[in-house]
Design an enzyme around this catalytic site. Structure first.
Site: not given
Ligand code: ACM
Length: 699
Positions: A325
């Site tokens: 992310e």
């Molecule tokens: C995640 O759930 N961003 C690893």
């Protein structure tokens, strides 16, 4: 979204010997053996080995202090289960042992992926023998013996049984996020005890986040001094936890999530960031812009020192570098990073992250570790030695395996999402796209990990979000693939859940304390009414909680009804399955109808008892929309049940009106960030009551 597994009721025990009786099991009957995870091979016999004050544990073969401590823990646990006053030390004479444990040789100094965890356990009326190749198998087998001990008309005993057991997957993990909400060592220790009880073998420790940097660094003390609000683990505490985990046959894999999820690093070290700062510890939840500067040599120099320091503390072969992310906004906004990118022919931010990831992986390898990261670190050209942790699904796990990468599955095992145990249980690391892998490729799928992200858990309620559902995940990862009948799992889960509390977890006891806090000075009736809704409701699922009400932060107290309810309401689940049984009887089972009726009457009449308390407690007041929604919905379902039993069908118009009404009540419950899990069962009653529906409409 995965669908609920509607498997036929499978006979889940492998019953081999002619000399022993076969176990067959109907959906409703209590399980013969309350084992979870179910061993690979079980032969049952008849009779019991008595477990009383004369119980003696003895060891033969290879010995080490860890086994002595395991013996002490075993006896302590057996005492907790039975209250029997047991000899605190094993006898020296193996001939007098009730349980004789033997093992051949030591396990690895640092526990390794894929080490032998197998054991055999034979229980006869005159004694039990546990044998394992090394102490890891002993640890697993001791837990199986403890699970076997049960109450009988003649005292406590372990049923006569012969077990040969080994895990299906070598990586069976639980991740706890200590970054978003700090979890004290005592919380982690009791969860390690729970892990040991269900044979999980990897504790993945998520140690840094936007909301906190949780490890003491001697090299860079500003990391924990400025990035943690004082809530971090000293190196001494970490060493203690590592020893605690090793004693229980659990590897500890640290995660430092970079280059995103890293705001807390930048409070003390803004020079690592891609933005200009200054930075503060993040209080909100979500994906944020701050990210490490992948173009600065200073970043790698720092990480080299830091990873070197951490690699010495954490002995495990694997080192998790996160990688998930990164939104790229700070990179886009930094002209220096953009010109670096162009100058080096790095075509976009994904390629920039790949470059960063490759540089960091080189550092991890240089310090003697194997990198592991989330899906995002899998980019073309990355060395085959890395391990991919898939949070996006079995498709990406399968894609990784096809390219020759090892992987573990976490998608489907996110216990923060509030799914039912059955839904997690139906997820298989070798399911979905991974089912089509060749046997060689399937070997690259090492197992899976339950993930406890901590936006909405604190030390008080975290156990309840992990347990008992993680015991079902543990069974998925340990037991043979055909052990997958949800009815059998649910039949065994309550006793496993009780056992988990006996090892020191709080996943049931916390609820009473939270109810009492909400209630203040309540009358017994009011307290009972509050307890009734807390036991009937569940938190909203997935990430819907973030979309309801005022924006929550790490400073928001977790003291509301949504924090007190279990992710899976046993009462609502049992009610729903009873509705299914009732409908399957074509609504002819009168006894079932009256049981359903009694529950609906109780729910329907409950809200009125809670109202006075809502005037005196803001927390109960906040729960009021949910309380009244439950009562009104139960009223509607009760009317439908009455129509069925009286043979007075609902008109299609009324049916629609009532179903719409139920949907509106569900939305009303969402105001308190909870859901009414029995609602689909209420809907089924309405459908069945409608003219032309499943049930006879006239008598
Ligand atoms: C995640 O759930 N961003 C690893």
């Amino acid at each position: 979204m995965r669908s609920f597994f509607h498997g036929k009721i499978a006979v889940f025990l492998t019953v081999l010997s002619l000399a022993f009786g076969a176990i067959s099991m109907r959906a409703q009957s209590p399980p013969a053996l309350n084992l979870m995870p179910m061993p690979a091979k079980v032969q049952t016999g008849s009779g019991f080995l008595k477990v009383d004050e004369s119980f003696r544990l003895s060891f033969a073969g290879y010995r080490e202090p860890r086994l002595d401590r395991a013996a002490q823990r075993f006896l302590e646990q057996l005492h907790r289960q039975t209250a029997l006053v047991l000899a605190s030390r094993e006898t020296v004479d193996p001939a007098k042992a009730t349980l004789l444990v033997s093992t051949e040789q030591e396990s690895k100094t640092v526990q390794e992926l894929g080490e032998d965890e197998s054991y055999t356990l034979d229980v006869t009326p005159s004694g039990a023998k546990l044998h394992a190749a090394n102490p890891l198998g002993v640890l697993r087998g001791l837990q199986t013996f403890l699970q076997l001990v049960t109450i009988t008309p003649d005292g406590f005993g372990a049923p006569v049984v012969s077990i040969q057991d080994q895990p299906r997957f070598s990586w069976r993990g639980l991740m706890i996020d200590s970054g978003r909400h700090f979890m004290p060592i005592a919380v982690l220790e009791r969860n390690l005890d729970g892990m040991e009880a269900v044979k999980l073998n990897v504790f993945h420790w998520h140690l840094s986040e936007n909301q906190g940097f949780r490890v003491e660094s001697h090299k860079y003390p500003k990391l924990h001094e400025l990035g943690s609000d004082g809530l971090y683990y000293t190196q001494e505490e970490i060493r203690g936890l590592l020893a605690y985990a090793r004693d229980r046959g659990i590897r500890v894999v640290p995660e430092f999530d970079i280059p995103g999820h890293s705001t807390a690093w930048f409070v003390g070290h803004p020079e690592l960031a891609s933005g200009s700062g200054p930075y503060q510890i993040e209080r909100k939840w979500g994906v944020f812009d701050p990210a490490m500067d992948p173009t600065s040599e200073k970043t790698y120099k720092f990480l080299n020192e830091f990873i070197g320091e951490m690699a010495k503390i954490f002995p495990d072969a694997f080192f998790h570098i996160g990688g998930d992310e990164v939104n790229g906004k700070e990179w886009d906004a930094n002209p220096g990073i953009q010109s670096y990118r162009k100058a080096h022919g790095i075509k976009d931010n994904n390629a920039l992250q790949a470059y960063f990831s490759q540089r960091v992986q080189e550092l991890v390898v240089k310090h003697g570790k194997t990198p592991i990261g989330w899906d995002e670190i899998l980019v073309p050209g990355v060395p085959k030695s890395i391990v991919i942790q898939s949070w996006r699904g079995t498709d990406s796990l399968a894609a990784a395996a096809k390219q020759g990468y090892r992987g573990i599955l976490s998608n489907g095992y996110y216990v923060d999402l509030g799914w039912s145990a059955a839904r997690h249980y139906a997820v298989d690391p070798l399911g979905g796209a991974a089912a089509n892998l060749t046997p060689e490729e399937q070997k690259l799928v090492l197992g899976g990990e339950a993930c406890m992200w901590s936006e909405y858990v604190d030390p008080e309620n975290i156990d309840s979000r992990i347990w008992p559902r993680t015991a079902a995940i543990a069974e998925r990862l340990w037991s043979p693939a055909d052990v997958r009948d949800p009815a059998s799992m649910y039949a065994r889960l309550p006793l496993i859940s009780q056992r988990l509390e006996r090892v020191g977890l709080n996943h049931r006891a916390y609820q009473r304390r939270m109810i009492e806090r909400m209630a203040g000075t309540a009358s017994p009736d009011e307290l009972a009414a509050l307890q009734l809704i807390v036991e009937a409701l569940e938190p909203v699922k997935d990430y819907n909680r973030e979309e309801i009400g005022a924006e929550p932060t790490s400073q928001t107290p977790l003291n509301r009804v949504a924090d007190a309810v279990h992710p899976e309401s046993d009462i609502s689940r049992l009610f729903s399955s009873k509705v299914d049984d009732y409908l399957a009887s074509s609504c002819k089972d009168v006894a079932m109808a009256s049981e359903l009726r009694a529950k609906l009457v109780q729910w329907a009449g409950n809200d009125v008892h809670l109202r006075p308390l809502a005037e005196r407690s803001f927390l109960v007041k906040e729960a009021s929309p949910a309380s009244s929604a439950l009562s009104q919905a139960a009223e509607v379902a009760l009317a439908a049940l009455d129509r069925i039993t009286l043979g007075v069908p609902l008109s299609p118009d009324l049916r629609k009106q009532q179903l719409d009404g139920l949907n509106a009540l569900e939305l009303q419950a969402h105001k308190a960030q909870v859901t009414i899990p029995a609602l689909p069962a209420f809907q089924k009653l309405i459908e069945a009551a409608t003219a032309g529906g499943a049930c006879p409409t006239s008598k």
